[in-house]
Design a protein around this motif. Structure first.
Motif, mmCIF file in Angstrom:
data_model
loop_
_atom_site.group_PDB
_atom_site.id
_atom_site.type_symbol
_atom_site.label_atom_id
_atom_site.label_comp_id
_atom_site.label_asym_id
_atom_site.label_seq_id
_atom_site.Cartn_x
_atom_site.Cartn_y
_atom_site.Cartn_z
ATOM 1 N N GLN A 1 0.834 -1.185 0.000
ATOM 2 C CA GLN A 1 0.000 0.000 0.000
ATOM 3 C C GLN A 1 0.877 1.246 0.000
ATOM 4 N N GLY A 2 0.538 2.207 -0.876
ATOM 5 C CA GLY A 2 1.320 3.429 -0.969
ATOM 6 C C GLY A 2 2.374 3.401 -2.047
ATOM 7 N N SER A 3 2.374 2.372 -2.896
ATOM 8 C CA SER A 3 3.359 2.299 -3.974
ATOM 9 C C SER A 3 2.843 2.889 -5.278
ATOM 10 N N GLY A 4 1.633 3.404 -5.290
ATOM 11 C CA GLY A 4 1.119 4.084 -6.480
ATOM 12 C C GLY A 4 0.691 3.154 -7.593
ATOM 13 N N LYS A 5 0.176 1.978 -7.260
ATOM 14 C CA LYS A 5 -0.205 1.008 -8.290
ATOM 15 C C LYS A 5 -1.351 1.539 -9.166
ATOM 16 N N SER A 6 -2.403 2.042 -8.540
ATOM 17 C CA SER A 6 -3.546 2.533 -9.305
ATOM 18 C C SER A 6 -3.164 3.725 -10.165
ATOM 19 N N GLU B 1 7.069 9.784 2.065
ATOM 20 C CA GLU B 1 6.497 11.122 2.128
ATOM 21 C C GLU B 1 7.390 12.173 1.477
ATOM 22 N N VAL B 2 8.679 11.900 1.417
ATOM 23 C CA VAL B 2 9.604 12.842 0.775
ATOM 24 C C VAL B 2 9.457 12.769 -0.741
ATOM 25 N N GLY B 3 9.340 11.549 -1.260
ATOM 26 C CA GLY B 3 9.257 11.375 -2.708
ATOM 27 C C GLY B 3 7.873 11.613 -3.283
ATOM 28 N N ARG B 4 6.837 11.534 -2.460
ATOM 29 C CA ARG B 4 5.469 11.703 -2.962
ATOM 30 C C ARG B 4 5.195 13.157 -3.297
ATOM 31 N N GLN B 5 4.472 13.385 -4.395
ATOM 32 C CA GLN B 5 4.078 14.734 -4.763
ATOM 33 C C GLN B 5 2.569 14.800 -4.912
ATOM 34 N N PRO B 6 1.987 16.002 -4.807
ATOM 35 C CA PRO B 6 0.535 16.125 -4.968
ATOM 36 C C PRO B 6 0.085 15.553 -6.297
ATOM 37 N N GLU B 7 -1.045 14.877 -6.269
ATOM 38 C CA GLU B 7 -1.529 14.216 -7.481
ATOM 39 C C GLU B 7 -1.793 15.212 -8.598
ATOM 40 N N GLU B 8 -2.268 16.396 -8.270
ATOM 41 C CA GLU B 8 -2.540 17.404 -9.299
ATOM 42 C C GLU B 8 -1.269 17.774 -10.049
ATOM 43 N N LEU B 9 -0.166 17.963 -9.314
ATOM 44 C CA LEU B 9 1.097 18.304 -9.966
ATOM 45 C C LEU B 9 1.619 17.136 -10.796
#
Length: 704
Positions: free
Chosen positions: A418-423, A533-541
């Protein structure tokens, strides 16, 4: 009676100084949701309950009816909400626009005429009476028609069966206005008989003993009465309808489906003769020439004539969806409003107006941007959170999706915690290979649903897969390698309805999705890295950046395809894996992606070994056979019947495995399990052979 579908007013809400948890509706209902309550806290147990589903058949919620002594009937919607961190059922309605009752039936019969009634009970009754129609309703009764989402009826032929009272007339009027706004092909309102009681509806007709023949006659008489009003709908002659379409190009597919090619705003469009798109075009042309609207009967007669002409006089062409191959060139449909396509040859690629190949469109298909030249695929590397080898496999799958010559495709299975961005990754891949209004869907309920999905899209993307049933694994294997599906056509006894071909399949989920050996051999199993959390960016961006990159990356993939066309005839593989055509394609395309010739094959072979090992470990029969032959037998060959072999294995496996549902108890089931395990054991240098010797059927186990 107050409207249960109305939003709660501020002065009715519970006052509290505490901060209420954030609440959001969940549509469709999650697999993790608790069981819905069996009763209402004040109204008790419902007398009836209707299930609302989306186009894929997933549950969206319920509407329940309560019959109270001395107080009449009351309706309450029941929907699933995310309240804080919990999934809860609440006696509240959907946000606007609200779903229709019968969306799943609409999706299964895309060309059937539609009947709209007031209320779920009336819809159930109408379905028993009007067998040639799809009967639906909207939630909330006569005053809530404008709050429903009618967009699913774009281009459809619609009839409204109102209740025989003022509220019914208001409902019909509101629905007709909504349908005009969304672009229904036609709208006809049934006229209730003169001798019925006030409020009479389809449920009353069924209770009165109406037969389906009576209901069809009632519907037909209403259409005739509607056409008899010259100011409302002037009648038109069928001969004139045929004459305005003399410049049509009529043709048929090898499967004997009738098509028409029409000129629209300077470009050609290709539509099935029975489709709503062609009907709309035909009605529009007729209105332009005569200022009149054709009657339903004359339109139906003209369509039958066009179908016969297409089948008996028209040329035979292969219709393509999204990708195609013709005269040594690959084609890719941009699905834009100008019907542009990309021609990919050994010398490069170019955007073509009015392509010679016959591309067909489905309503859910979305357009792609015009690709740009001169960019490298490495520009999107940072968006793929996977190891280098896995990144190559993902890019290879994308290239295969665009290849118009493909007769088989590998299944891409995205895994990760969970949290690996599969979808998100699955949506990204779908958006550049086959963008769709519904970018991801849940698993189909049966093979027929899978067939319908394949007929309406090039790439099949199944999101958040938690388990893989045996029948679905087999069906996806056939979909990947180009086998066919056949079923009985709706409302017929013997007519066939089928799909023949292959589709790229994309799966994502936390558990391993390729545990079955046959699926593992056809799959690319990619595990994504967790995004901190460091590597994640807002989905809109993220999506803004991707939309800017997409034209460049599409151009880079097309460059790789052009390279593949130039090189593929000279590619010779030392070994041919199960998906040999895919491996050959990627070797041919490697230089176009900036890779060495063997780079992709090394990554592919490594992935296949890892997938095979995972599949082996997940197969208790394969593990037991390996232990039996290599440990108990010391590597010596063994021969015997399935009964004898099952008895031997029962002695070495644990009680937990032997009592699990994965362990066969019957000999015939065990024999089938041994056959499925044979490819996995071959990777472990164990050969499984079955031979019939007289009356005995023997199994041979040998170390190779």
């Amino acid at each position: 009676m107050s409207d249960p579908f109305a939003p709660i007013k501020t002065d009715q809400a519970t006052k509290s100084n505490r901060i209420q948890p954030q609440k959001a509706i969940v549509m469709p209902v999650s697999d993790e949701a608790p069981e819905p309550p069996a009763f209402h806290p004040k109204l008790g147990v419902p007398s009836q309950c209707w299930t609302y589903r989306d186009a894929a058949g997933e549950v969206l919620g319920y509407v329940c009816r309560f019959d109270m002594d001395g107080e009449g009937k009351s309706f309450r919607p029941l929907c699933s909400f995310q309240v804080g961190e919990q999934l809860k059922w609440r006696w509240e309605t959907w946000p606007q626009p609200r779903p229709l009752y019968g969306l799943d039936l609409l999706a299964k019969a895309p060309d059937a005429p539609i009947v709209i009634v007031e209320g779920e009970k009336a819809a159930d009754a109408a379905r028993q009476l009007l067998l040639k129609h799809v009967c639906i309703s909207s939630p909330g009764g006569s005053n809530a028609a404008k709050k429903a989402d009618w967009s699913a009826l774009i281009g459809r032929e619609v009839f409204i069966w109102p209740d025989a009272d003022e509220a019914g007339l208001k409902f019909a009027t509101d629905v007709a206005v909504c349908l005009e706004r969304v672009g229904a092909a036609s709208v006809t309102v049934f006229v209730p008989p003169d001798d019925v009681s006030k409020g009479w509806d389809a449920a009353d007709a069924l209770a009165d003993g109406w037969s389906s023949e009576q209901a069809e006659a009632f519907a037909l008489s209403s259409e005739v009465e509607d056409e008899a009003e010259p100011e409302a709908k002037p009648r038109a002659r069928g001969g004139s309808l045929l004459s305005v379409a003399q410049d049509l190009e009529l043709w048929h597919s090898p499967q004997k489906d009738a098509f028409a090619t029409v000129l629209v705003n300077g470009h050609n469009e290709h539509w099935p003769v029975e489709s709503q798109s062609f009907k709309r075009w035909l009605v529009g042309r007729y209105y332009e020439k005569t200022g009149l609207a054709p009657s339903t009967q004359n339109l139906s007669d003209a369509l039958r004539v066009f179908e016969v002409r297409a089948l008996e006089q028209g040329a035979c062409h292969a219709p393509f969806m999204r990708t195609g191959w013709q005269d040594g060139e690959s084609w890719f449909d941009l699905a834009d409003e100008n019907w542009q396509a990309i021609r990919i040859s050994r010398n490069g690629w170019e955007v073509v107006q009015n392509p010679p190949v016959k591309f067909i469109r489905k309503q859910t298909m979305s357009p792609l941007p015009v690709p740009e030249k001169g960019y490298q695929i490495e520009e999107m590397r940072h968006l793929i959170n996977a190891e280098e080898e896995n990144c190559k496999l993902i890019l290879g799958w994308m290239v295969a999706c665009l290849w118009g010559r493909s007769r088989s495709y590998p299944v891409l299975a995205l895994g990760g915690e969970q949290g690996s961005g599969k979808s998100t990754m699955a949506r990204l891949l779908r958006s550049i290979t086959d963008p769709c209004a519904v970018s991801a869907s849940s698993l189909p309920k049966d093979e027929r649903d899978l067939m319908v999905m394949a007929q309406n899209g090039h790439v099949l993307n199944f999101d958040n897969v938690s388990k893989m049933e045996g029948w679905l694994s087999n069906a996806i294997c056939r979909m990947a390698t180009g086998s066919g599906f056949i079923s009985r056509k709706l409302h017929t006894d013997g007519d066939a309805y089928w799909f023949q071909g292959a589709r790229p399949v994309l799966l994502n989920g936390i558990p391993a999705l390729t545990e079955r050996a046959d699926l593992a051999e056809r799959a690319l199993s990619v595990r994504l890295k967790r995004i901190d959390e460091v590597g994640r960016q807002p989905e809109e961006l993220f999506w803004q950046e991707w939309e800017q990159l997409k034209p460049r990356m599409l151009g880079a993939l097309l460059d790789a395809l052009s390279t593949a066309i130039r090189n593929i005839e000279s590619v010779r593989l030392d070994r041919h894996p199960r998906m040999a055509d895919f491996a050959r394609l990627m070797v041919a395309a490697s230089s176009g992606l900036g890779w060495e010739e063997d780079e992709f094959l090394e990554a592919y072979e490594s992935n296949r070994r890892g997938t095979a090992e995972a599949a082996f470990e997940g197969d208790p029969i394969a593990v037991a056979l390996h232990e039996f032959l290599m440990v108990r037998q010391g590597g010596e060959s063994w021969v015997g019947t399935a009964t004898e072999l099952l008895a031997e294995l029962n002695m070495i496996v644990s009680d937990q495995i032997r009592s699990s549902r994965f362990w066969p108890t019957k000999v015939n089931a065990f024999g089938n399990a041994v056959e499925r395990a044979a490819p996995l054991l071959r990777q472990k240098r164990i050969q499984v052979t079955k031979k019939a010797t007289g009356a005995r059927r023997l199994i041979y186990l040998d170390v190779i």
